[in-house]
Design a protein around this motif. Structure first.
Motif, PDB file in Angstrom:
ATOM      1  N   GLU A 255       0.816  -1.213   0.000  1.00  0.00           N
ATOM      2  CA  GLU A 255       0.000   0.000   0.000  1.00  0.00           C
ATOM      3  C   GLU A 255       0.850   1.264   0.000  1.00  0.00           C
ATOM      4  N   ASP A 258       1.233   3.157  -3.145  1.00  0.00           N
ATOM      5  CA  ASP A 258       0.071   3.943  -3.567  1.00  0.00           C
ATOM      6  C   ASP A 258      -0.420   3.529  -4.956  1.00  0.00           C
ATOM      7  N   GLU A 260      -3.269   2.291  -5.587  1.00  0.00           N
ATOM      8  CA  GLU A 260      -4.696   2.588  -5.748  1.00  0.00           C
ATOM      9  C   GLU A 260      -4.935   3.810  -6.625  1.00  0.00           C
ATOM     10  N   LEU A 263      -4.869   2.434 -10.190  1.00  0.00           N
ATOM     11  CA  LEU A 263      -5.445   1.115 -10.431  1.00  0.00           C
ATOM     12  C   LEU A 263      -6.572   1.148 -11.459  1.00  0.00           C
ATOM     13  N   LEU A 280      -5.726  -5.689  -3.433  1.00  0.00           N
ATOM     14  CA  LEU A 280      -5.842  -4.511  -4.290  1.00  0.00           C
ATOM     15  C   LEU A 280      -7.177  -4.457  -5.033  1.00  0.00           C
TER      16      LEU A 280
END
Length: 324
Positions: A255, A258, A260, A263, A280
């Motif tokens: 995580e 970063d 996300e 994604l 994820l």
């Protein structure tokens, strides 16, 4: 019993240095297989009806091997576990899954089942099932951790089933890149791909093919020292975010990169991501690359498993074909 090394399907080293191997059973193994079945099933808790396996005799075990397929697990040269398979009611079914009491809790059953499922997938099987007695919810839970889910009832048993991965035989690096290029045709923005395999198995080579198929800027090389590398698209299409999780020990560490943030707009491929990157996304494509036992053979087997509603096994099978 002496191992026939030429027929071994897989091998692994246990923490104490002993070697765990799996090979197909032959009719000559029937007596040893019968002894194992009886010992393994007698050691289980007595709940409800007597296990049917305890009624097996030499003739029935021999017939099972002749008309189906048996798989034996050995620790060094000692028989430790067994799985039988047979086609029943149009489906491939596992049965007589057992490990001798002295070899339990050493990973024998998990390794044996994993090898059996991969061997069945490589033989073209698409789905497999088994019966788990209702009196043993812990056994149902164990199979659940191996991808099986309840699919009905049969007498005092729950029918548990799972789809098998799409298996692709890959003879060399060029074929691995070609497979990656074909897989890129089914990938889209938001997809998570988790690639696993030993060092040198071909994860980065496959990723190079995916990058070529997506049409992203290169070169695509292992991001070992930078953890992640973003390859922007050269035209329309998603970027490729290439991650190496080899040095990461948890999802929390992942995580920190970063991922996300990118994604939804990218195809994210995580090498060494098994056990780390699953959090994820709800859906993902698992790619497991396996070498053969012969160190002089460059052939790899690639197993494609779609997890979640995003993925269709038929779509993956079509992409895996060389003429796709």
């Amino acid at each position: 019993m002496t191992l026939d090394a030429a027929r071994e399907l897989a091998a692994a080293e246990l923490p104490d240095g002993r070697v765990l191997t799996v090979r197909p059973a032959t009719v000559a193994d029937a007596e040893a297989a019968l002894d194992l079945i009886h010992a393994a099933f007698r050691a289980r808790p007595v709940v409800g009806d007597r296990p049917e396996a305890l009624t097996d005799d030499l003739a029935s075990v021999r017939a099972r091997i002749e008309h189906g397929t048996g798989y034996l697990a050995f620790i060094d040269d000692t028989l430790a576990g067994l799985v039988m398979t047979a086609r029943q009611s149009g489906a491939m079914r596992l049965g007589r899954v057992g490990v001798l009491p002295e070899f339990r809790e050493q990973g024998v059953a998990s390794f044996l089942v994993e090898v059996v499922l991969e061997h069945l997938a490589a033989a073209g099987e698409e789905r497999v099932q088994l019966l788990a007695r209702k009196e043993f919810p812990q056994i149902q839970a164990w199979w659940g951790r191996h991808g099986f889910a309840p699919a009905g009832d049969e007498g005092n048993c729950v029918v548990m089933a799972r789809s098998l991965p799409v298996a692709v035989e890959v003879p060399d690096a060029a074929a691995m890149r070609s497979l990656g290029t074909r897989l890129a045709g089914v990938l889209r923005a938001g997809d998570l791909v988790i690639a696993t395999g030993d060092l040198g198995a071909g994860k980065t080579t496959l990723t190079q093919g995916i990058g070529a198929g997506l049409g992203v800027a290169g070169p695509v090389i292992s991001p070992t020292f930078v953890l992640s590398r973003v390859h922007p698209p050269l035209a329309d299409g998603p970027a490729l975010v290439h991650v190496d999780a080899y040095r990461l020990g948890s999802f929390a560490e992942l995580e920190d990169i970063d991922l996300e943030a990118s994604l939804d707009a990218s195809v994210t491929l995580v090498e060494w991501g098994a056990g780390v990157a699953e959090g994820l996304a709800d859906d993902r494509l698992d790619i497991d690359i396996r070498r053969g036992i012969d160190p002089h053979d460059d052939t790899r087997w690639v197993f494609l498993t779609g997890v979640g509603e995003r993925w269709s096994r038929d779509e993956l099978a079509a992409a895996a074909k060389e003429d796709a």
